[in-house]
Design an enzyme around this catalytic site. Structure first.
Site, PDB file in Angstrom:
ATOM      1  N   HIS A   1       1.375  -1.255   0.023  1.00  0.00           N
ATOM      2  CA  HIS A   1      -0.363  -0.020  -0.076  1.00  0.00           C
ATOM      3  C   HIS A   1       1.046   0.856  -0.178  1.00  0.00           C
ATOM      4  O   HIS A   1       1.993   1.065   0.082  1.00  0.00           O
ATOM      5  CB  HIS A   1      -0.991   0.393   1.349  1.00  0.00           C
ATOM      6  CG  HIS A   1      -0.091  -0.016   2.385  1.00  0.00           C
ATOM      7  ND1 HIS A   1       0.136  -0.682   3.244  1.00  0.00           N
ATOM      8  CD2 HIS A   1       0.455   1.253   3.087  1.00  0.00           C
ATOM      9  CE1 HIS A   1       1.512  -0.906   4.186  1.00  0.00           C
ATOM     10  NE2 HIS A   1       1.070   0.861   4.579  1.00  0.00           N
TER      11      HIS A   1
ATOM     12  N   HIS B   1       5.775   6.240  -1.027  1.00  0.00           N
ATOM     13  CA  HIS B   1       6.435   4.997  -1.155  1.00  0.00           C
ATOM     14  C   HIS B   1       5.557   4.027  -1.103  1.00  0.00           C
ATOM     15  O   HIS B   1       4.359   3.880  -0.551  1.00  0.00           O
ATOM     16  CB  HIS B   1       7.288   5.136  -1.000  1.00  0.00           C
ATOM     17  CG  HIS B   1       7.294   4.969   0.371  1.00  0.00           C
ATOM     18  ND1 HIS B   1       7.182   5.717   1.484  1.00  0.00           N
ATOM     19  CD2 HIS B   1       7.004   3.473   1.718  1.00  0.00           C
ATOM     20  CE1 HIS B   1       6.615   5.403   2.436  1.00  0.00           C
ATOM     21  NE2 HIS B   1       7.200   3.997   2.419  1.00  0.00           N
TER      22      HIS B   1
HETATM   23  P1  2AM Z   1       5.863   2.070   5.218  1.00  0.00           P
HETATM   24  O1  2AM Z   1       4.902   2.726   4.233  1.00  0.00           O
HETATM   25  O2  2AM Z   1       7.341   3.223   5.053  1.00  0.00           O
HETATM   26  O3  2AM Z   1       6.160   0.999   5.291  1.00  0.00           O
HETATM   27  C1  2AM Z   1       1.741   1.165   8.340  1.00  0.00           C
HETATM   28  O4  2AM Z   1       2.128   0.949  10.292  1.00  0.00           O
HETATM   29  C2  2AM Z   1       2.092   1.720   7.351  1.00  0.00           C
HETATM   30  O5  2AM Z   1       2.141   3.513   8.654  1.00  0.00           O
HETATM   31  C3  2AM Z   1       3.503   1.654   7.010  1.00  0.00           C
HETATM   32  O6  2AM Z   1       3.395   1.560   5.598  1.00  0.00           O
HETATM   33  C4  2AM Z   1       4.145   2.288   7.708  1.00  0.00           C
HETATM   34  O7  2AM Z   1       5.490   3.265   7.118  1.00  0.00           O
HETATM   35  C5  2AM Z   1       3.625   3.829   7.929  1.00  0.00           C
HETATM   36  N1  2AM Z   1       4.169   4.563   9.032  1.00  0.00           N
HETATM   37  C6  2AM Z   1       4.864   5.949   9.072  1.00  0.00           C
HETATM   38  N2  2AM Z   1       4.544   6.129  10.153  1.00  0.00           N
HETATM   39  C7  2AM Z   1       4.547   4.748  10.748  1.00  0.00           C
HETATM   40  C8  2AM Z   1       5.405   5.153  12.334  1.00  0.00           C
HETATM   41  N3  2AM Z   1       5.851   5.518  12.714  1.00  0.00           N
HETATM   42  N4  2AM Z   1       5.423   3.690  12.787  1.00  0.00           N
HETATM   43  C9  2AM Z   1       4.459   2.779  12.208  1.00  0.00           C
HETATM   44  N5  2AM Z   1       4.549   2.797  10.938  1.00  0.00           N
HETATM   45  C10 2AM Z   1       4.295   3.888  10.100  1.00  0.00           C
END
Ligand code: 2AM
Length: 198
Positions: free
Chosen positions: A45, A134
């Protein structure tokens, strides 16, 4: 953790053919770098806003604020292309490997800014870092030896996985389980397809 908190985020889900093409491409590299934590392809996603753990009362406010914001800003379906790979913070010392957006990303930036405002209106903390759309493909554990050859090959062989029409965003619940995170849609917020009055 208390029962009345929900860990959630708002995201764009991928079109199925794009997801499948990306998944087939990633499958070539997974066996070459088992030390990486590869994301399951059904979990791919584009995160627009990570909300963290919020009370259910905030969730209802967030849903309302999202609906209101999407309609107020007249967000309509738009094409998005998935293309190219990158790493956070960079390929030298990567922690996250990702697939990026091809061409202009202003439409997805615009939706992200609507989502950010809606989240803030619902009492969720504002994101301080700039938004970089991304799809996370893998995380590099701090102890893992860097699979330099695999990274180079990924970089050299990435292209476009195609385009799809983004016509909704998803408010997703995230549960952290021992086998990895489980994502479940809480609600899907469809963009309006009303024609603009000229
Ligand atoms: P990502 O997209 O870079 O993988 C669920 O955890 C989604 O939220 C993930 O896709 C994750 O990053 C994003 N995300 C952004 N900030 C986050 C944080 N502080 N902790 C966990 N997930 C985070």
């Amino acid at each position: 953790m208390t029962d009345d908190l929900v860990r959630c985020f708002v995201c764009v889900e991928l079109g199925q053919p794009v997801r499948e093409r990306l998944s087939r491409w990633v499958a070539r590299f997974r066996p070459m770098a088992p030390e990486l934590r590869w994301v399951r392809d059904d979990a791919y996603h584009i995160t627009l806003k990570f909300c963290g753990e919020i009370p259910y009362t905030h969730l209802y406010k967030l849903e309302n604020a999202l609906e209101h914001g999407l309609s107020l800003k007249r967000i309509r379906a738009f094409p998005l292309e998935l293309a190219g790979v990158g790493a956070f913070p960079g390929f030298r010392q990567p922690r996250v490997l990702w697939a990026g957006i091809g061409g202009e990303d202003y439409q997805v930036q615009r939706v992200a800014s609507v989502v950010e405002s809606a989240a803030v209106a619902a009492g969720i903390e504002r994101e301080k870092r700039p938004f970089h759309p991304h799809v996370t493909l893998a995380r590099v554990p701090p102890t893992a030896e860097l699979p330099v050859g695999v990274l180079r090959e990924m970089n050299n062989s990435s292209g476009s996985w195609g385009e799809w029409s983004v016509s909704s965003i998803t408010l997703m619940r995230s549960e952290l389980l021992p086998e990895g995170p489980r994502y479940t849609p809480i609600s899907i917020l469809e963009f309006s397809n009303d024609l603009e009055v000229q």
